[in-house]
Design a protein around this motif. Structure first.
Motif, PDB file in Angstrom:
ATOM      1  N   TRP A 189       0.055  10.452   4.568  1.00  0.00           N
ATOM      2  CA  TRP A 189       0.001   9.104   5.145  1.00  0.00           C
ATOM      3  C   TRP A 189       0.374   9.138   6.624  1.00  0.00           C
ATOM      4  CZ3 TRP A 189      -0.606   4.213   2.514  1.00  0.00           C
ATOM      5  CH2 TRP A 189      -0.273   3.086   3.278  1.00  0.00           C
ATOM      6  N   SER A 190       1.488   9.752   6.946  1.00  0.00           N
ATOM      7  CA  SER A 190       1.984   9.718   8.325  1.00  0.00           C
ATOM      8  C   SER A 190       1.087  10.481   9.279  1.00  0.00           C
ATOM      9  CB  SER A 190       3.417  10.267   8.379  1.00  0.00           C
ATOM     10  OG  SER A 190       3.460  11.628   7.993  1.00  0.00           O
TER      11      SER A 190
ATOM     12  N   PRO B 121      -1.805  -5.939  17.884  1.00  0.00           N
ATOM     13  CA  PRO B 121      -0.591  -5.848  18.713  1.00  0.00           C
ATOM     14  C   PRO B 121       0.463  -4.971  18.046  1.00  0.00           C
ATOM     15  CG  PRO B 121      -1.316  -8.130  18.472  1.00  0.00           C
ATOM     16  CD  PRO B 121      -2.122  -7.324  17.507  1.00  0.00           C
ATOM     17  N   THR B 122       1.241  -4.294  18.865  1.00  0.00           N
ATOM     18  CA  THR B 122       2.289  -3.425  18.346  1.00  0.00           C
ATOM     19  C   THR B 122       3.234  -4.192  17.431  1.00  0.00           C
ATOM     20  OG1 THR B 122       2.176  -2.097  20.358  1.00  0.00           O
ATOM     21  CG2 THR B 122       4.137  -1.839  18.995  1.00  0.00           C
ATOM     22  N   SER B 123       3.529  -5.424  17.776  1.00  0.00           N
ATOM     23  CA  SER B 123       4.459  -6.217  16.972  1.00  0.00           C
ATOM     24  C   SER B 123       3.900  -6.554  15.602  1.00  0.00           C
ATOM     25  CB  SER B 123       4.804  -7.517  17.712  1.00  0.00           C
ATOM     26  OG  SER B 123       3.625  -8.274  17.971  1.00  0.00           O
ATOM     27  N   VAL B 124       2.567  -6.513  15.477  1.00  0.00           N
ATOM     28  CA  VAL B 124       1.913  -6.847  14.212  1.00  0.00           C
ATOM     29  C   VAL B 124       1.655  -5.594  13.372  1.00  0.00           C
ATOM     30  CG1 VAL B 124      -0.197  -7.824  13.197  1.00  0.00           C
ATOM     31  CG2 VAL B 124       0.861  -8.907  15.193  1.00  0.00           C
ATOM     32  N   ALA B 125       1.444  -4.467  14.033  1.00  0.00           N
ATOM     33  CA  ALA B 125       1.040  -3.253  13.330  1.00  0.00           C
ATOM     34  C   ALA B 125       2.032  -2.860  12.244  1.00  0.00           C
ATOM     35  CB  ALA B 125       0.864  -2.107  14.327  1.00  0.00           C
TER      36      ALA B 125
ATOM     37  N   TYR C  63      -5.895   7.002  -7.919  1.00  0.00           N
ATOM     38  CA  TYR C  63      -5.376   6.922  -6.555  1.00  0.00           C
ATOM     39  C   TYR C  63      -3.866   7.050  -6.616  1.00  0.00           C
ATOM     40  CZ  TYR C  63      -5.270   1.969  -8.028  1.00  0.00           C
ATOM     41  OH  TYR C  63      -5.091   0.808  -8.724  1.00  0.00           O
ATOM     42  N   TYR C  64      -3.235   7.216  -5.477  1.00  0.00           N
ATOM     43  CA  TYR C  64      -1.824   7.584  -5.422  1.00  0.00           C
ATOM     44  C   TYR C  64      -0.946   6.395  -5.045  1.00  0.00           C
ATOM     45  CZ  TYR C  64      -2.699  12.494  -6.158  1.00  0.00           C
ATOM     46  OH  TYR C  64      -3.045  13.700  -6.738  1.00  0.00           O
ATOM     47  N   PRO C  65       0.321   6.446  -5.456  1.00  0.00           N
ATOM     48  CA  PRO C  65       1.250   5.392  -5.032  1.00  0.00           C
ATOM     49  C   PRO C  65       1.400   5.370  -3.514  1.00  0.00           C
ATOM     50  CG  PRO C  65       2.230   6.769  -6.764  1.00  0.00           C
ATOM     51  CD  PRO C  65       0.989   7.470  -6.298  1.00  0.00           C
ATOM     52  N   ILE C  66       1.566   4.174  -2.960  1.00  0.00           N
ATOM     53  CA  ILE C  66       1.901   4.073  -1.538  1.00  0.00           C
ATOM     54  C   ILE C  66       3.273   4.716  -1.344  1.00  0.00           C
ATOM     55  CG2 ILE C  66       2.253   2.515   0.408  1.00  0.00           C
ATOM     56  CD1 ILE C  66      -0.587   2.457  -0.761  1.00  0.00           C
ATOM     57  N   PRO C  67       3.443   5.613  -0.379  1.00  0.00           N
ATOM     58  CA  PRO C  67       4.749   6.264  -0.202  1.00  0.00           C
ATOM     59  C   PRO C  67       5.872   5.238  -0.014  1.00  0.00           C
ATOM     60  CG  PRO C  67       3.065   7.360   1.101  1.00  0.00           C
ATOM     61  CD  PRO C  67       2.433   6.115   0.573  1.00  0.00           C
ATOM     62  N   GLN C  68       6.925   5.371  -0.764  1.00  0.00           N
ATOM     63  CA  GLN C  68       8.026   4.411  -0.698  1.00  0.00           C
ATOM     64  C   GLN C  68       8.641   4.324   0.695  1.00  0.00           C
ATOM     65  OE1 GLN C  68       8.759   2.333  -3.263  1.00  0.00           O
ATOM     66  NE2 GLN C  68      10.022   1.272  -1.731  1.00  0.00           N
ATOM     67  N   PRO C  69       8.790   5.441   1.424  1.00  0.00           N
ATOM     68  CA  PRO C  69       9.328   5.311   2.795  1.00  0.00           C
ATOM     69  C   PRO C  69       8.485   4.393   3.678  1.00  0.00           C
ATOM     70  CG  PRO C  69       9.412   7.598   2.084  1.00  0.00           C
ATOM     71  CD  PRO C  69       8.626   6.858   1.050  1.00  0.00           C
TER      72      PRO C  69
ATOM     73  N   ASP D 233       9.264   0.812   2.719  1.00  0.00           N
ATOM     74  CA  ASP D 233      10.578   0.441   3.263  1.00  0.00           C
ATOM     75  C   ASP D 233      10.483   0.119   4.744  1.00  0.00           C
ATOM     76  OD1 ASP D 233      11.582   0.904   0.729  1.00  0.00           O
ATOM     77  OD2 ASP D 233      12.350   2.908   1.210  1.00  0.00           O
ATOM     78  N   ARG D 234       9.743   0.942   5.491  1.00  0.00           N
ATOM     79  CA  ARG D 234       9.629   0.711   6.936  1.00  0.00           C
ATOM     80  C   ARG D 234       8.865  -0.570   7.239  1.00  0.00           C
ATOM     81  NH1 ARG D 234       8.110   6.447   6.878  1.00  0.00           N
ATOM     82  NH2 ARG D 234       9.950   7.684   7.392  1.00  0.00           N
ATOM     83  N   SER D 235       7.972  -0.958   6.336  1.00  0.00           N
ATOM     84  CA  SER D 235       7.162  -2.161   6.579  1.00  0.00           C
ATOM     85  C   SER D 235       7.927  -3.442   6.260  1.00  0.00           C
ATOM     86  CB  SER D 235       5.890  -2.115   5.731  1.00  0.00           C
ATOM     87  OG  SER D 235       6.169  -2.426   4.374  1.00  0.00           O
ATOM     88  N   LYS D 236       9.164  -3.294   5.774  1.00  0.00           N
ATOM     89  CA  LYS D 236       9.985  -4.446   5.383  1.00  0.00           C
ATOM     90  C   LYS D 236       9.259  -5.315   4.345  1.00  0.00           C
ATOM     91  CE  LYS D 236      12.362  -4.699   9.877  1.00  0.00           C
ATOM     92  NZ  LYS D 236      13.111  -3.510   9.583  1.00  0.00           N
ATOM     93  N   GLY D 237       8.584  -4.627   3.425  1.00  0.00           N
ATOM     94  CA  GLY D 237       7.942  -5.325   2.326  1.00  0.00           C
ATOM     95  C   GLY D 237       6.524  -5.781   2.586  1.00  0.00           C
ATOM     96  N   ALA D 238       5.976  -5.508   3.772  1.00  0.00           N
ATOM     97  CA  ALA D 238       4.600  -5.933   4.048  1.00  0.00           C
ATOM     98  C   ALA D 238       3.601  -5.181   3.178  1.00  0.00           C
ATOM     99  CB  ALA D 238       4.274  -5.724   5.523  1.00  0.00           C
ATOM    100  N   LEU D 239       3.879  -3.912   2.909  1.00  0.00           N
ATOM    101  CA  LEU D 239       2.990  -3.121   2.074  1.00  0.00           C
ATOM    102  C   LEU D 239       3.293  -3.376   0.609  1.00  0.00           C
ATOM    103  CD1 LEU D 239       3.035   0.338   3.915  1.00  0.00           C
ATOM    104  CD2 LEU D 239       1.373  -1.518   4.146  1.00  0.00           C
ATOM    105  N   SER D 240       2.236  -3.559  -0.169  1.00  0.00           N
ATOM    106  CA  SER D 240       2.378  -3.744  -1.610  1.00  0.00           C
ATOM    107  C   SER D 240       2.093  -2.430  -2.314  1.00  0.00           C
ATOM    108  CB  SER D 240       1.401  -4.815  -2.111  1.00  0.00           C
ATOM    109  OG  SER D 240       1.688  -6.060  -1.511  1.00  0.00           O
ATOM    110  N   GLN D 241       2.897  -2.119  -3.318  1.00  0.00           N
ATOM    111  CA  GLN D 241       2.693  -0.884  -4.076  1.00  0.00           C
ATOM    112  C   GLN D 241       1.438  -0.996  -4.934  1.00  0.00           C
ATOM    113  OE1 GLN D 241       2.457   2.300  -4.527  1.00  0.00           O
ATOM    114  NE2 GLN D 241       4.685   2.468  -4.266  1.00  0.00           N
ATOM    115  N   ASN D 242       0.695   0.106  -5.049  1.00  0.00           N
ATOM    116  CA  ASN D 242      -0.487   0.121  -5.909  1.00  0.00           C
ATOM    117  C   ASN D 242      -0.079  -0.170  -7.353  1.00  0.00           C
ATOM    118  OD1 ASN D 242      -2.283   0.721  -3.872  1.00  0.00           O
ATOM    119  ND2 ASN D 242      -2.053   2.934  -4.089  1.00  0.00           N
TER     120      ASN D 242
END
Length: 572
Positions: free
Chosen positions: A115-116, A181-185, A554-560, A563-572
């Motif tokens: 991912w990274s 925008p960086t603030s949105v990414a 497909y694979y789980p979204i990496p938990q780190p 965490d960094r997204s402050k909950g914006a990302l939803s787990q598969n």
């Protein structure tokens, strides 16, 4: 210029830094970094673009730790399939075991690396496009319209590639482009289908890129590479008609596959030849170091007293080896009866005394591609000499008696094409798309259009080329009863046609990172992998009774990352 050297750019691209602070020391550019104004010129754009190419080899820094982001996709595309085992021993890289056994979790570090690395590549592309827009809108020196379009095409193809690698593995990924925008990414949700954006980027790349390599540098992408990639993405989206149109364009632009040497695809001295459509460029640095080399495949170095002794990973399965068995007519066993006796096992399961007295069975009737894909006991392995068996393998009882061939180089090339003292780090390119892949994808599209004879013609060309491979010799005679023939009976139904095409993809492209993704997109993963487990587990108990479910596609979204997204990302 044979390769594009990778440049890691360290730059602050935010529009402002701590705007409320007025102290002059806060306005100075930190040492070792480049301010945006320093990059807003033609050299800065070109450098940023090279940096975007740089992530193709999956490496941010150093050599170790890039295995799961390898462009070859050996871990996800092959170890997760019926083609390869992780290898080494059961305790080494245990999180890779999860991938092989369909038990990956959200905290698996391999997924986080993949991912990274891909998002780092996307970041570099987006920065390139922002800089390009600023330069072209500014009052200083600008690019010609032609070069500006080329840069946009190169960058957008690279972005499409990184997103494609992400979406087919994780499915639900956030889409961030140069206008985000960086603030949105950092808080962008992963609730949109990114395939339309991938297709749009590749469509732009096809329109903008020239037929020849930009700037005359062989490592850059061109119109044919973008056309092939667009066809592949359309195929994944079941848009078979448009995909076929693109594949036909690519095939018409290259020599007939029957005139090209299969072995050139895995020869570091024959790279970027006519079969190579889109390749990740690898090179040993001038100082002999290897961070621009093929670091992703380094664990696939062999073990023990082999000429390359590290690290014993990436071993072909017993199932794959036996899939190369052919009928008396020289055709594959499409009904999977290749698993019937006699099973090709080399010296696996023999006593120590029997292994010491082992004599290669030369009567096995096999496709010659087998011994240029897999190393078998007593059969010549590149120019290293006869494959020695257990002494080249870390734990044969765990991962079997076979080793991979395609990702290594000749011993005679170690001095210039590998890192001194670490010959498992090589300068061998990795083909993301090669011409045989295009032929077989085109055959799929023909089958879906009910043109079964058109599909048979394309598959037969691949098999005709395979028949030209020279027989490996042991003691002055062929190491096997090599026999591969073309399909002479007309194909008259879709199911039979697709079965033959799918099998041919396995034989031709084995250990090149395609297999798991193919099984998933065909909807055949569960049936194929559980049947494989029943066979492979007969010999290697670690792989018995594997269960593949829908969530394994497909694979789980990496938990780190969640965490960094402050909950914006939803787990598969």
């Amino acid at each position: 210029m044979k390769k594009i050297n990778r440049i890691i750019l360290s730059a602050v691209l935010a529009s402002s830094v701590m705007g409320a602070c007025k102290e002059s020391f806060l306005e100075k550019t930190p040492q070792g970094e480049l301010a945006p104004s320093q990059l807003q010129n033609t050299d800065g754009v070109e450098g940023a673009l090279i940096g975007a190419y740089g992530l193709l080899n999956g490496n941010l820094s150093g050599t170790w730790g890039n295995y799961s982001s390898a462009p070859s996709q050996w871990l996800y595309g092959e170890v997760a399939s019926d083609n390869a085992h992780k290898g080494s021993n059961s305790g080494d890289q245990p999180n890779m075991n999860q991938i092989e056994l369909y038990q990956a979790t959200a905290v698996n570090d391999n997924a986080d690396v993949m991912w990274s690395r891909c998002y780092e590549g996307i970041l570099r592309v987006n920065n390139t496009l922002r800089l390009l827009a600023a330069v072209q809108a500014g009052s200083g020196n600008k690019f010609s319209d032609t070069r500006a379009k080329e840069i946009e095409g190169e960058a957008k193809m690279l972005r499409a590639h990184y997103y494609f690698f992400l979406v087919r593995l994780f499915k639900n990924v956030p889409y961030i482009d140069e206008n985000t925008p960086t603030s949105v990414a950092a808080t962008t949700k992963n609730d949109k289908d990114v395939y339309p954006m991938i297709i749009a980027d590749l469509t732009t790349a096809v329109a903008n890129l020239p037929a020849t390599k930009p700037k005359g540098e062989v490592g850059r992408v061109d119109k044919i590479a973008a056309t092939a990639y667009l066809g592949k993405v359309l195929l994944y989206n079941k848009q078979y008609g448009p995909a076929l149109t693109h594949f036909k364009t690519v095939m018409a632009a290259r020599p007939d596959i029957t005139t090209l040497n299969f072995l050139d695809n895995f020869d570091v001295t024959k790279e970027n030849g006519p079969e190579s459509i889109f390749a990740v460029q690898h090179a040993i640095n001038p100082d002999g170091s290897g961070d621009n080399a093929n670091v992703g495949d380094m664990l696939g170095g062999l073990y023990g007293n082999a000429p390359v002794s590290c690290c014993g990973f990436f071993q072909p399965t017993i199932d794959l080896v036996n899939a190369y068995k052919t009928t008396a007519a020289g055709l594959p066993y499409l009904d999977n009866t290749y698993r019937n006796a006699p099973v090709i096992l080399s010296d696996f399961g023999l006593t120590a005394a029997q292994k010491a007295a082992y004599v290669l069975d030369k009567t096995s009737r096999v496709d010659p591609r087998l011994d240029y894909t897999v190393g078998r006991r007593s059969v010549p392995y590149r120019d290293w000499g006869p494959m020695a068996g257990d002494s080249w393998i870390r734990d044969p009882a765990y991962a079997g008696p076979f080793v991979g061939v395609k990702h290594m180089i000749e011993a005679a090339q170690f001095g210039t094409q590998s890192v001194a003292g670490a010959n498992y780090v090589t300068g061998l390119n990795v083909n993301i798309i090669r011409l045989a892949d295009v032929y077989l994808m085109a055959a799929e599209c023909e089958a879906e259009a009910n043109n079964y004879e058109g599909a048979r013609t394309l598959v037969n060309k691949i098999r005709q080329r395979a028949a030209n491979l020279p027989a490996k010799q042991v003691g002055g005679t062929p190491a096997a009863n090599y026999l591969v023939s073309q399909y002479t009976t007309a194909w008259t139904d879709k199911a039979t046609t697709l079965k033959a095409i799918h099998f041919e993809r396995r034989l031709e492209l084995a250990l090149e990172g395609h297999r798991w993704y193919d099984l998933v997109r065909w909807g055949e993963a569960k049936a194929t992998l559980e049947a494989y487990s029943a066979f492979e587990g007969t010999y290697l108990s670690s792989y018995k009774n594997l269960v593949f479910t829908e969530k394994n596609t497909y694979y789980p979204i990496p938990q780190p990352q969640i965490d960094r997204s402050k909950g914006a990302l939803s787990q598969n």
